[in-house]
Enzyme design. Structure first.
Site, PDB file in Angstrom:
ATOM      1  N   PRO A 293       1.455   2.537   3.860  1.00  0.00           N
ATOM      2  CA  PRO A 293       2.213   2.053   2.895  1.00  0.00           C
ATOM      3  C   PRO A 293       1.955   0.619   2.313  1.00  0.00           C
ATOM      4  O   PRO A 293       2.749   0.281   1.525  1.00  0.00           O
ATOM      5  CB  PRO A 293       3.536   2.163   3.839  1.00  0.00           C
ATOM      6  CG  PRO A 293       3.237   1.946   5.183  1.00  0.00           C
ATOM      7  CD  PRO A 293       1.722   2.820   5.191  1.00  0.00           C
ATOM      8  N   LYS A 297       1.707   2.981  -2.605  1.00  0.00           N
ATOM      9  CA  LYS A 297       1.246   3.806  -3.218  1.00  0.00           C
ATOM     10  C   LYS A 297       1.789   5.386  -3.234  1.00  0.00           C
ATOM     11  O   LYS A 297       1.359   6.090  -4.013  1.00  0.00           O
ATOM     12  CB  LYS A 297      -0.352   4.032  -3.412  1.00  0.00           C
ATOM     13  CG  LYS A 297      -1.000   2.641  -4.121  1.00  0.00           C
ATOM     14  CD  LYS A 297      -0.661   2.337  -5.290  1.00  0.00           C
ATOM     15  CE  LYS A 297      -1.029   1.034  -6.035  1.00  0.00           C
ATOM     16  NZ  LYS A 297      -0.107   0.704  -6.954  1.00  0.00           N
ATOM     17  N   TYR A 384      -1.851  -3.132  -8.010  1.00  0.00           N
ATOM     18  CA  TYR A 384      -0.498  -3.040  -7.345  1.00  0.00           C
ATOM     19  C   TYR A 384       0.578  -2.453  -8.075  1.00  0.00           C
ATOM     20  O   TYR A 384       1.301  -1.492  -8.100  1.00  0.00           O
ATOM     21  CB  TYR A 384      -0.181  -4.157  -6.810  1.00  0.00           C
ATOM     22  CG  TYR A 384       1.152  -4.221  -5.820  1.00  0.00           C
ATOM     23  CD1 TYR A 384       0.968  -4.327  -4.333  1.00  0.00           C
ATOM     24  CD2 TYR A 384       2.584  -4.046  -6.267  1.00  0.00           C
ATOM     25  CE1 TYR A 384       2.182  -4.311  -3.632  1.00  0.00           C
ATOM     26  CE2 TYR A 384       3.637  -3.886  -5.497  1.00  0.00           C
ATOM     27  CZ  TYR A 384       3.290  -3.972  -3.938  1.00  0.00           C
ATOM     28  OH  TYR A 384       4.469  -3.861  -3.142  1.00  0.00           O
TER      29      TYR A 384
END
Length: 391
Positions: A293, A297, A384
């Site tokens: 985690p 994603k 990100y």
């Protein structure tokens, strides 16, 4: 019963796919082994890339997300007691992420499906898939002790890592790639105000910590712990005390503690199954891949898969097989980039028990480069917020 697409699994991947296909006029049924209450009780992440937000809008379920979700324009890396902000908007030309709990997203999707009167079977037991290597696949299940069979054109395996769809593929037809990490995340959910307006990723000699949130009034915190730890050994007071040790004085002063709503330890794993198409059965979401985690994603990759799959199926019913023929390759190209980023973030921010002194110094140098280099910060920000689709 006959439908065009049988969807196995009523998590976000299956429900988003069902909603997108419904919007395109494709008939579906969703089968879920658990109860609706169980599905909504799963505590999962809630960081959505812009492309996932756009997909939910396309599916017609974005209204509450935009009303209650929290747009985030960056994150903070807490390294050696010093914060370094990664400015998503400035580094990516205006992109950001949305904080919206997966539980709430799932609720929106379930309500939309029910409002449209679409076929969903909860507590579907003994689900099995058949003849997916032919033009006439079938799905069998039992409900309340009565057996049922569904004839369909396609099967969408959105039934998670332990689901029946991937397990039904002959072993010689699939390759699995896996990395299991030697620690887990101890997570605590509480009805307290967040410690910061943006997520804080902390690297500390005692281990990684993450300060996250679900809303202005609900917070989610994580601590890196050995896999030998038991959640029963962690009282709320012990958790809060350990979190304080891994944060800076500014965060400690702002930290609001309270009783936990939920507390659990999740092991970390990287996993990919290739390919993702087997005749007329497709894997999507956690059925095909798992990410740690750290890079936020998991849900976003599920959304990415069903974006490709929904478009491929709509194209098929419009007379073209190009989309379904390229589904696996398109998905995996994006998946491996996300897997790399999540693996990289995990290695960079956690302490590994078997890391030698040279590797540790090299990781510290890389992290120093990332936070002090425009190129390094840009790479982190671009990954990100979500890389663009290549279709």
């Amino acid at each position: 019963m006959r439908v065009q697409v049988a969807i196995i699994g009523a998590g976000p991947a299956g429900l988003i796919l069902g909603q997108l296909l419904h919007k395109a006029g494709v008939d579906t049924i969703v089968l879920e082994a658990q109860t609706p209450e169980y599905v909504l009780g799963r505590i999962r992440a809630g960081v959505l890339e812009q492309v996932a937000v756009d997909l939910l809008d396309e599916a017609g379920v974005g209204a509450r997300m935009h009303a209650e979700g929290l747009p985030h324009k960056g994150i903070e890396l807490l390294i050696g007691g010093v914060r370094h902000r990664i400015d998503f908007v400035g580094l990516t030309g205006g992109k950001q992420v949305m904080i919206y709990g997966q539980t709430e997203l799932t609720r929106d999707l379930m309500e939309a499906r029910a409002a449209a009167g679409l076929k969903t079977v909860y507590e579907a037991k003994e689900v099995s898939v058949h003849d997916f290597d032919s033009d006439h696949p079938r799905v069998r299940y039992t409900k309340d002790g009565v057996g049922h069979e569904i004839e369909c054109d396609f099967i969408a395996g959105c039934d998670g890592f332990h689901g029946v769809c991937r397990a039904s593929v002959p072993q010689n037809a699939i390759a699995n790639f896996e990395r299991v990490y030697p620690f887990g995340w101890l997570g605590l959910l509480s009805d307290t105000s967040p410690v910061s307006e943006e997520l804080i990723y902390a690297k500390h000699e005692r281990g990684f910590a993450l300060c996250s949130m679900r809303s202005h009034f609900r917070s989610r915190y994580y601590l890196q712990v050995p896999l030998t730890e038991k959640v029963e050994e962690w009282s709320d007071d012990r958790f809060w005390d350990e979190l304080r040790r891994r944060l800076d004085s500014q965060a400690v002063a702002a930290l609001v503690t309270g009783p936990s709503i939920e507390k659990s330890i999740a092991p970390l794993r990287s996993f990919v199954a290739e390919p993702m198409r087997f005749g007329r059965m497709f894997l999507a979401g956690d059925a095909a891949h798992i990410v740690p985690p750290t890079g936020a994603k998991g849900l976003n990759l599920a959304a990415s898969d069903v974006r490709y799959l929904s478009r491929a199926l709509v194209e098929f019913y419009g007379g073209s097989s190009t989309g379904i023929n390229h589904y696996s390759a398109r998905c995996l190209r994006r998946i491996w980039k996300a897997e790399r980023f999540s693996w990289w973030m995990t290695n960079l921010l956690h302490f590994f028990p078997d890391t030698n002194s040279f590797d540790q110094k090299a990781l510290e140098a890389e992290l120093d480069y990332v936070v002090h280099s425009l190129a390094g910060r840009t790479m982190l920000a671009e990954n990100y917020v979500g890389l663009p689709f290549d279709d």
